[in-house]
Design a protein around this motif. Structure first.
Motif, PDB file in Angstrom:
ATOM      1  N   ASN A 112       0.564  -1.310   0.252  1.00 33.98           N
ATOM      2  CA  ASN A 112       0.171   0.061  -0.035  1.00 33.98           C
ATOM      3  C   ASN A 112       1.004   1.780  -0.131  1.00 33.98           C
ATOM      4  O   ASN A 112       0.491   1.873  -0.289  1.00 33.98           O
ATOM      5  CB  ASN A 112      -0.705   0.110   0.799  1.00 33.98           C
ATOM      6  N   GLY A 113       2.339   1.063   1.264  1.00 35.73           N
ATOM      7  CA  GLY A 113       3.115   2.259   1.056  1.00 35.73           C
ATOM      8  C   GLY A 113       3.858   2.787  -0.637  1.00 35.73           C
ATOM      9  O   GLY A 113       3.771   4.053  -0.593  1.00 35.73           O
ATOM     10  N   PHE A 114       4.085   1.497  -1.082  1.00 32.76           N
ATOM     11  CA  PHE A 114       4.428   2.131  -2.193  1.00 32.76           C
ATOM     12  C   PHE A 114       3.768   2.225  -3.479  1.00 32.76           C
ATOM     13  O   PHE A 114       3.625   2.997  -4.407  1.00 32.76           O
ATOM     14  CB  PHE A 114       4.825   0.544  -3.030  1.00 32.76           C
TER      15      PHE A 114
ATOM     16  N   GLY B 204      -3.104   0.202  -6.754  1.00 30.44           N
ATOM     17  CA  GLY B 204      -2.103   0.764  -7.530  1.00 30.44           C
ATOM     18  C   GLY B 204      -2.081   1.203  -9.145  1.00 30.44           C
ATOM     19  O   GLY B 204      -1.610   1.700  -9.614  1.00 30.44           O
ATOM     20  N   TYR B 205      -2.286  -0.262  -9.304  1.00 28.95           N
ATOM     21  CA  TYR B 205      -2.405  -0.415 -11.381  1.00 28.95           C
ATOM     22  C   TYR B 205      -3.644   0.818 -11.815  1.00 28.95           C
ATOM     23  O   TYR B 205      -3.252   1.293 -12.335  1.00 28.95           O
ATOM     24  CB  TYR B 205      -2.282  -1.974 -10.887  1.00 28.95           C
ATOM     25  N   CYS B 206      -3.912   0.339 -10.501  1.00 30.99           N
ATOM     26  CA  CYS B 206      -5.981   1.696 -11.962  1.00 30.99           C
ATOM     27  C   CYS B 206      -5.608   2.693 -11.133  1.00 30.99           C
ATOM     28  O   CYS B 206      -5.134   3.605 -12.112  1.00 30.99           O
ATOM     29  CB  CYS B 206      -7.024   1.410 -10.967  1.00 30.99           C
ATOM     30  N   ARG B 207      -4.990   3.394 -10.655  1.00 29.90           N
ATOM     31  CA  ARG B 207      -4.624   4.498 -10.204  1.00 29.90           C
ATOM     32  C   ARG B 207      -3.219   5.186 -11.101  1.00 29.90           C
ATOM     33  O   ARG B 207      -3.206   6.018 -11.510  1.00 29.90           O
ATOM     34  CB  ARG B 207      -3.106   4.790  -9.083  1.00 29.90           C
ATOM     35  N   GLU B 208      -2.670   4.171 -11.711  1.00 29.97           N
ATOM     36  CA  GLU B 208      -1.498   4.146 -12.741  1.00 29.97           C
ATOM     37  C   GLU B 208      -2.016   4.290 -14.115  1.00 29.97           C
ATOM     38  O   GLU B 208      -1.261   3.877 -15.275  1.00 29.97           O
ATOM     39  CB  GLU B 208       0.222   4.034 -12.130  1.00 29.97           C
TER      40      GLU B 208
END
Length: 626
Positions: A332-334, A368-372
């Protein structure tokens, strides 16, 4: 529960004093008269003594106690006694005072006392007062029947809550210690009972009272109280309790420290975290996996990834093996820091070390994937999740659909929904709702309509918001017949149409030169209580003007201005322009006077049209003279 050795003073002395030394656990009080807290009026008529013993109301307590001695047939004997007392009319003489006296005489046998308590409560149907309940609780706790005592305590607390806290269970329990055997653990149980009922503040108040009186609650109960206070964000009270623990000689355990670590993390004070960790180690407690996980999760949520990684390294040095929560927090942090590659690498490391990711771990990396915008990787991760036997939840579906939407790939989002349905997974209704509205706003009404019609859930019913958006989108595409059909369906289900929906249909009808239908729909809208606005006025006037229906346009403009104060100067000027082009100056002057009465004020454009109209009329007259 730590116990002292001194004798318990009287309840009145306790309440007046600020200091209290608890008595020995082996203390057994003499059977004194119960303090009259809520007692009924006792039977005292001396003439009753002339009656036979079984008919004498003064002997009720003796009769009941004699009956209770018949242990083998106590319930049957009580039932017979109930019948006899009912016939003699003595049931009215059994009050709270007599109940307390009988309970005290039976306190050496908790089973007998409980049998009588239940007989009074269920067979006689009498209302037991707080004192009666507290005495039976003391008797049961003294006899180590904690579960039964806790049940009665919980019921008493529920009663306390129902009557707006007009009772004081703690005070009554304390007063009853003056007349019966008791164990200080009862106050520890009272704290737990309040916590069990979700009444954290009341448990905290009891804690302060018992500490003031010299009792020491168990560390387990203290931990439960700290946890409850922490969830309610009462950090100051948690630190107050921690400070009190040292003064009363109660040593915290690892659970205590972990709860307080959680409190520190919520407060966000990094210096305090480090200081408390040192304090924890000074007390002889090494941080465990729970401690590290809480700290890393807190650091990652606050964007302090370097501190989280440092703790991760410290864990290995101290021989604490990271678990699934550890890796999930770091992933989550990464991801929050935009470093999805390292998050994926850590995810792979976690699997390589024999840890099977759960739904939360998958969802964390998925976000994380969707955010990027890495939707292909997100889709692959979804397949991995399903292959591992983990069902995507509502959050998974919503995250993927929103991710595709942000990348302007709504068709891919639709395909995802179809794919999930094919796999047998239920797609949450809010995802259909979100996707349907997104399609409507991109003017893809037929795709949205197809989505809603293909929903597998029979109980799904599109709500007014999505239907209104669909009507608006259909009107943007000039599909007014489809829009009218949906409108009729909404009305048949008593769904209210908003201004935007009416406006979309009216404007579309005007654009298609169906002004008469638009005017009729406007009347319907007004009758339903929805007020027209300037855009509706302008659409109607423009439509009527295009059909050269000047009188209808003028009437409509006057009506909207007079009834709803809709003063659209653009529509007004359009009518002025038409009159000027016709050169009908008399009609122009009449129109302006009429409009002035309902609130219209000419502007510069109005004057320009009028001057042009006058010049045109004068030119025509000059040509006719020549």
């Amino acid at each position: 529960m730590k116990l002292g050795k001194s004798r318990l003073p009287s309840p009145l002395d306790i309440l007046k004093s600020n200091h209290f030394e608890p008595k020995s656990q082996n203390y057994s009080s003499s059977l004194q008269r119960v303090p009259e807290i809520n007692e009924a009026k006792s039977v005292s008529n001396p003439l009753y003594n002339l009656l036979p013993e079984i008919q004498n109301p003064n002997n009720i307590a003796n009769l009941v106690c004699s009956t209770l001695k018949l242990k083998d047939n106590a319930r049957l004997s009580l039932s017979l006694l109930h019948k006899t007392m009912q016939e003699q009319g003595h049931l009215s003489h059994i009050g709270n005072r007599e109940i307390s006296r009988i309970l005290l005489r039976c306190q050496s046998d908790s089973s007998t006392a409980l049998t009588f308590f239940h007989w009074v409560k269920f067979d006689l149907g009498l209302n037991l007062n707080t004192e009666n309940c507290c005495i039976i609780v003391h008797i049961l706790v003294w006899s180590r029947k904690f579960s039964q005592a806790m049940k009665i305590l919980s019921e008493l607390i529920k009663l306390d809550e129902d009557v707006s806290r007009s009772l004081d269970v703690f005070k009554t329990l304390l007063l009853c210690t003056d007349v019966c055997n008791w164990d200080p653990v009862v106050f520890d149980m009272l704290m737990k009972a309040y916590l069990k009922m979700g009444m954290v503040k009341e448990s905290y108040r009891v804690y302060r009272k018992i500490v003031k009186l010299g009792f020491v609650p168990s560390v387990v109960t203290i931990n439960c109280l700290l946890n409850g206070l922490s969830k309610m964000n009462y950090g100051e009270k948690c630190w107050e309790i921690y400070g009190t623990m040292g003064r009363i000689g109660l040593h915290p355990n690892s659970c205590t420290f972990n709860i307080l670590i959680h409190v520190v993390c919520k407060e966000g004070n990094v210096e305090k975290v480090n200081g408390f960790l040192e304090k924890m180690e000074e007390e002889g407690f090494d941080p465990d996996i729970v401690t590290y996980n809480m700290l890393m999760d807190s650091y990652c949520k606050k964007g302090r990834l370097k501190d989280a990684i440092y703790l991760y390294d410290i864990m290995f040095r101290r021989g604490v093996v990271p678990d699934l929560l550890t890796y999930t927090a770091l992933i989550n942090g990464f991801c929050k820091g935009g470093n999805v590659k390292d998050a994926h690498r850590l995810f792979s490391t976690m699997i390589h070390r024999g840890l099977k990711p759960d739904l939360r771990a998958f969802n964390t990396l998925l976000v994380g994937y969707c955010r990027e915008g890495m939707m292909q990787e997100s889709r692959s991760l979804l397949h991995d999740m399903i292959r591992d036997g983990i069902h995507p939840d509502d959050f998974t579906c919503r995250t993927l659909v929103e991710g595709y939407h942000k990348q302007d790939c709504l068709i891919s989002a639709l395909n995802l929904v179809v794919e999930l349905q094919r796999f047998g997974f239920s797609v949450p209704q809010d995802v259909y709702h979100y996707l349907g509205i997104a399609l409507c706003r991109e003017n893809r009404p037929f795709a949205a309509k197809s989505l809603l019609e293909g929903i597998a859930c029979p109980s799904y019913e599109p709500n007014p918001e999505i239907l209104c958006n669909l009507i608006g989108s259909l009107c943007q595409c000039n599909s007014v017949e489809e829009a009218m059909y949906l409108k009729a369906g909404m009305e048949s289900k008593n769904m209210l149409l908003d201004l935007g929906t009416y406006k979309a249909i009216i404007c579309c009808l005007c654009k298609l030169s169906r002004c008469k239908e638009a005017v009729n729909l406007t009347r319907e809208m007004v009758e339903s209580g929805v007020r027209p606005d300037i855009e509706i006025c302008r659409a109607l006037v423009n439509g009527l003007c295009q059909k050269r229906d000047f009188s209808e346009a003028e009437c409509l403009l006057r009506f909207l201005a007079k009834e709803f104060q809709v003063l659209d100067i653009v529509s007004y000027n359009e009518l002025v322009r038409i009159l000027c082009e016709k050169g009908d100056l008399a009609k122009l002057m009449e129109f302006q006077d009429s409009m002035k009465k309902v609130g219209f004020t000419p502007n510069g454009l109005t004057c320009k049209y009028v001057i042009g109209g006058l010049q045109s009329a004068m030119g025509i007259q000059k040509d006719s003279i020549q």
